[in-house]
Design a protein around this motif. Structure first.
Motif, PDB file in Angstrom:
ATOM      1  N   MET A   1       0.914  -1.098   0.192  1.00  0.00           N
ATOM      2  CA  MET A   1       0.038  -0.144   0.013  1.00  0.00           C
ATOM      3  C   MET A   1       0.832   1.266   0.130  1.00  0.00           C
ATOM      4  O   MET A   1       2.008   1.101   0.700  1.00  0.00           O
ATOM      5  CB  MET A   1      -1.048   0.022   1.078  1.00  0.00           C
ATOM      6  CG  MET A   1      -1.857   1.060   1.289  1.00  0.00           C
ATOM      7  SD  MET A   1      -3.099   0.875   2.329  1.00  0.00           S
ATOM      8  CE  MET A   1      -3.129   2.382   3.354  1.00  0.00           C
ATOM      9  N   LYS A   2       0.417   2.228  -0.718  1.00  0.00           N
ATOM     10  CA  LYS A   2       1.175   3.591  -0.974  1.00  0.00           C
ATOM     11  C   LYS A   2       1.285   4.219   0.442  1.00  0.00           C
ATOM     12  O   LYS A   2       0.217   4.241   1.172  1.00  0.00           O
ATOM     13  CB  LYS A   2       0.425   4.274  -2.000  1.00  0.00           C
ATOM     14  CG  LYS A   2       1.522   5.213  -2.712  1.00  0.00           C
ATOM     15  CD  LYS A   2       0.553   5.862  -3.754  1.00  0.00           C
ATOM     16  CE  LYS A   2       1.607   6.533  -4.999  1.00  0.00           C
ATOM     17  NZ  LYS A   2       0.810   7.101  -5.731  1.00  0.00           N
ATOM     18  N   HIS A   3       2.219   4.956   1.000  1.00  0.00           N
ATOM     19  CA  HIS A   3       2.267   5.484   2.043  1.00  0.00           C
ATOM     20  C   HIS A   3       1.554   6.830   2.040  1.00  0.00           C
ATOM     21  O   HIS A   3       1.490   7.461   0.742  1.00  0.00           O
ATOM     22  CB  HIS A   3       3.920   5.811   2.445  1.00  0.00           C
ATOM     23  CG  HIS A   3       3.937   6.496   3.737  1.00  0.00           C
ATOM     24  ND1 HIS A   3       3.708   7.563   3.875  1.00  0.00           N
ATOM     25  CD2 HIS A   3       4.281   5.750   4.992  1.00  0.00           C
ATOM     26  CE1 HIS A   3       3.969   8.171   5.502  1.00  0.00           C
ATOM     27  NE2 HIS A   3       4.452   6.805   5.916  1.00  0.00           N
ATOM     28  N   ALA A   4       0.694   7.290   2.712  1.00  0.00           N
ATOM     29  CA  ALA A   4      -0.178   8.506   2.666  1.00  0.00           C
ATOM     30  C   ALA A   4       0.687   9.766   2.193  1.00  0.00           C
ATOM     31  O   ALA A   4      -0.089  10.506   1.602  1.00  0.00           O
ATOM     32  CB  ALA A   4      -0.635   8.703   4.162  1.00  0.00           C
ATOM     33  N   ILE A   5       1.781   9.784   2.687  1.00  0.00           N
ATOM     34  CA  ILE A   5       2.476  11.115   2.372  1.00  0.00           C
ATOM     35  C   ILE A   5       2.494  11.396   0.683  1.00  0.00           C
ATOM     36  O   ILE A   5       2.608  12.478   0.231  1.00  0.00           O
ATOM     37  CB  ILE A   5       3.860  11.191   2.762  1.00  0.00           C
ATOM     38  CG1 ILE A   5       4.725  12.687   2.580  1.00  0.00           C
ATOM     39  CG2 ILE A   5       4.968  10.111   2.157  1.00  0.00           C
ATOM     40  CD1 ILE A   5       3.974  13.667   3.895  1.00  0.00           C
ATOM     41  N   HIS A   6       2.714  10.158   0.031  1.00  0.00           N
ATOM     42  CA  HIS A   6       2.733  10.253  -1.555  1.00  0.00           C
ATOM     43  C   HIS A   6       1.363  10.493  -1.917  1.00  0.00           C
ATOM     44  O   HIS A   6       1.247  10.544  -3.274  1.00  0.00           O
ATOM     45  CB  HIS A   6       3.165   9.003  -2.059  1.00  0.00           C
ATOM     46  CG  HIS A   6       4.615   8.551  -1.432  1.00  0.00           C
ATOM     47  ND1 HIS A   6       5.709   9.537  -1.790  1.00  0.00           N
ATOM     48  CD2 HIS A   6       5.105   7.773  -0.713  1.00  0.00           C
ATOM     49  CE1 HIS A   6       6.783   9.046  -1.369  1.00  0.00           C
ATOM     50  NE2 HIS A   6       6.377   7.842  -0.340  1.00  0.00           N
ATOM     51  N   GLN A   7       0.341  10.392  -1.180  1.00  0.00           N
ATOM     52  CA  GLN A   7      -1.109  10.811  -1.600  1.00  0.00           C
ATOM     53  C   GLN A   7      -1.656  12.083  -1.634  1.00  0.00           C
ATOM     54  O   GLN A   7      -2.646  12.636  -1.950  1.00  0.00           O
ATOM     55  CB  GLN A   7      -2.168   9.740  -0.798  1.00  0.00           C
ATOM     56  CG  GLN A   7      -2.083   8.480  -1.178  1.00  0.00           C
ATOM     57  CD  GLN A   7      -2.735   7.568  -0.333  1.00  0.00           C
ATOM     58  OE1 GLN A   7      -3.386   7.878   0.722  1.00  0.00           O
ATOM     59  NE2 GLN A   7      -2.946   6.337  -0.675  1.00  0.00           N
ATOM     60  N   LEU A   8      -0.448  12.880  -1.046  1.00  0.00           N
ATOM     61  CA  LEU A   8      -0.907  14.419  -0.765  1.00  0.00           C
ATOM     62  C   LEU A   8      -0.982  15.107  -2.100  1.00  0.00           C
ATOM     63  O   LEU A   8      -0.148  14.768  -2.857  1.00  0.00           O
ATOM     64  CB  LEU A   8      -0.105  15.053   0.054  1.00  0.00           C
ATOM     65  CG  LEU A   8      -0.099  14.859   1.636  1.00  0.00           C
ATOM     66  CD1 LEU A   8       1.159  15.301   2.203  1.00  0.00           C
ATOM     67  CD2 LEU A   8      -1.412  15.159   2.166  1.00  0.00           C
ATOM     68  N   ASN A   9      -1.943  16.060  -2.554  1.00  0.00           N
ATOM     69  CA  ASN A   9      -2.042  16.710  -3.753  1.00  0.00           C
ATOM     70  C   ASN A   9      -0.824  17.644  -3.902  1.00  0.00           C
ATOM     71  O   ASN A   9      -0.856  18.674  -2.929  1.00  0.00           O
ATOM     72  CB  ASN A   9      -3.249  17.215  -3.819  1.00  0.00           C
ATOM     73  CG  ASN A   9      -3.657  17.673  -5.198  1.00  0.00           C
ATOM     74  OD1 ASN A   9      -2.804  18.268  -6.148  1.00  0.00           O
ATOM     75  ND2 ASN A   9      -4.936  17.416  -5.910  1.00  0.00           N
ATOM     76  N   LYS A  10      -0.129  17.754  -4.985  1.00  0.00           N
ATOM     77  CA  LYS A  10       0.784  18.724  -5.016  1.00  0.00           C
ATOM     78  C   LYS A  10       0.515  19.881  -5.431  1.00  0.00           C
ATOM     79  O   LYS A  10       1.068  20.859  -5.154  1.00  0.00           O
ATOM     80  CB  LYS A  10       1.949  18.250  -5.890  1.00  0.00           C
ATOM     81  CG  LYS A  10       2.861  16.849  -5.729  1.00  0.00           C
ATOM     82  CD  LYS A  10       3.919  16.737  -6.642  1.00  0.00           C
ATOM     83  CE  LYS A  10       4.881  15.597  -6.576  1.00  0.00           C
ATOM     84  NZ  LYS A  10       5.465  15.897  -5.111  1.00  0.00           N
ATOM     85  N   LEU A  91      -4.131  14.141   4.982  1.00  0.00           N
ATOM     86  CA  LEU A  91      -3.403  14.858   6.291  1.00  0.00           C
ATOM     87  C   LEU A  91      -3.984  14.293   7.508  1.00  0.00           C
ATOM     88  O   LEU A  91      -2.806  13.949   8.564  1.00  0.00           O
ATOM     89  CB  LEU A  91      -3.667  16.428   6.325  1.00  0.00           C
ATOM     90  CG  LEU A  91      -2.930  17.210   5.110  1.00  0.00           C
ATOM     91  CD1 LEU A  91      -3.341  18.531   5.103  1.00  0.00           C
ATOM     92  CD2 LEU A  91      -1.373  17.261   5.232  1.00  0.00           C
ATOM     93  N   GLU A  92      -5.224  13.978   7.452  1.00  0.00           N
ATOM     94  CA  GLU A  92      -5.793  13.148   8.952  1.00  0.00           C
ATOM     95  C   GLU A  92      -5.250  11.926   9.104  1.00  0.00           C
ATOM     96  O   GLU A  92      -4.899  11.524  10.184  1.00  0.00           O
ATOM     97  CB  GLU A  92      -7.313  13.489   8.683  1.00  0.00           C
ATOM     98  CG  GLU A  92      -7.804  14.636   8.946  1.00  0.00           C
ATOM     99  CD  GLU A  92      -9.387  14.770   8.649  1.00  0.00           C
ATOM    100  OE1 GLU A  92      -9.955  13.799   8.367  1.00  0.00           O
ATOM    101  OE2 GLU A  92     -10.040  15.958   8.686  1.00  0.00           O
ATOM    102  N   LYS A  93      -4.906  11.123   7.901  1.00  0.00           N
ATOM    103  CA  LYS A  93      -4.318   9.811   8.047  1.00  0.00           C
ATOM    104  C   LYS A  93      -2.935  10.084   8.650  1.00  0.00           C
ATOM    105  O   LYS A  93      -2.581   9.193   9.513  1.00  0.00           O
ATOM    106  CB  LYS A  93      -4.231   9.221   6.978  1.00  0.00           C
ATOM    107  CG  LYS A  93      -5.848   8.771   6.065  1.00  0.00           C
ATOM    108  CD  LYS A  93      -5.722   8.158   4.665  1.00  0.00           C
ATOM    109  CE  LYS A  93      -6.958   7.977   4.225  1.00  0.00           C
ATOM    110  NZ  LYS A  93      -6.713   7.291   2.714  1.00  0.00           N
TER     111      LYS A  93
END
Length: 99
Positions: A1-10, A91-93
């Motif tokens: 599973m992708k780490h949450a930090i990589h799911q933040l919108n640039k 961010l909450e995750k």
């Protein structure tokens, strides 16, 4: 599973763009001057960041004249609202993760 930090919108990496979207999420429409004053920005700084959000389809720009004065207002698009909500959820995750 992708780490949450990589799911933040640039698109929201910069504090000004984050602020613009936060203000637009809380309001139906905001004038250029109100947005500039709320975020304590210069004309050029606000214009460049709004243009970046408009380019990705997150902000809608409405230009009209009130009397003889130009009046520009901004609203968050449906896509922008969803993208910002997803960003906040990520961010909450990150905040809930055990370190």
């Amino acid at each position: 599973m992708k780490h949450a930090i990589h799911q933040l919108n640039k698109a929201f990496d910069h504090r000004v763009r984050l602020g613009v979207m936060a203000v637009l999420m809380a309001n139906d429409g905001v004038s250029f001057n109100d947005l500039k004053e709320t975020l304590d920005l210069t004309d050029g700084n606000l214009a460049s960041h709004v243009a970046a959000l408009e380019k990705v389809g997150y902000v809608q720009v409405n230009k009209q004249f009130v009397g003889k004065k130009p009046n520009t207002t901004y609203t968050a698009s449906a896509e922008g609202k969803q993208a910002f909500q997803d960003h906040l959820s990520t961010l909450e995750k990150l905040l809930r993760q055990d370190g």
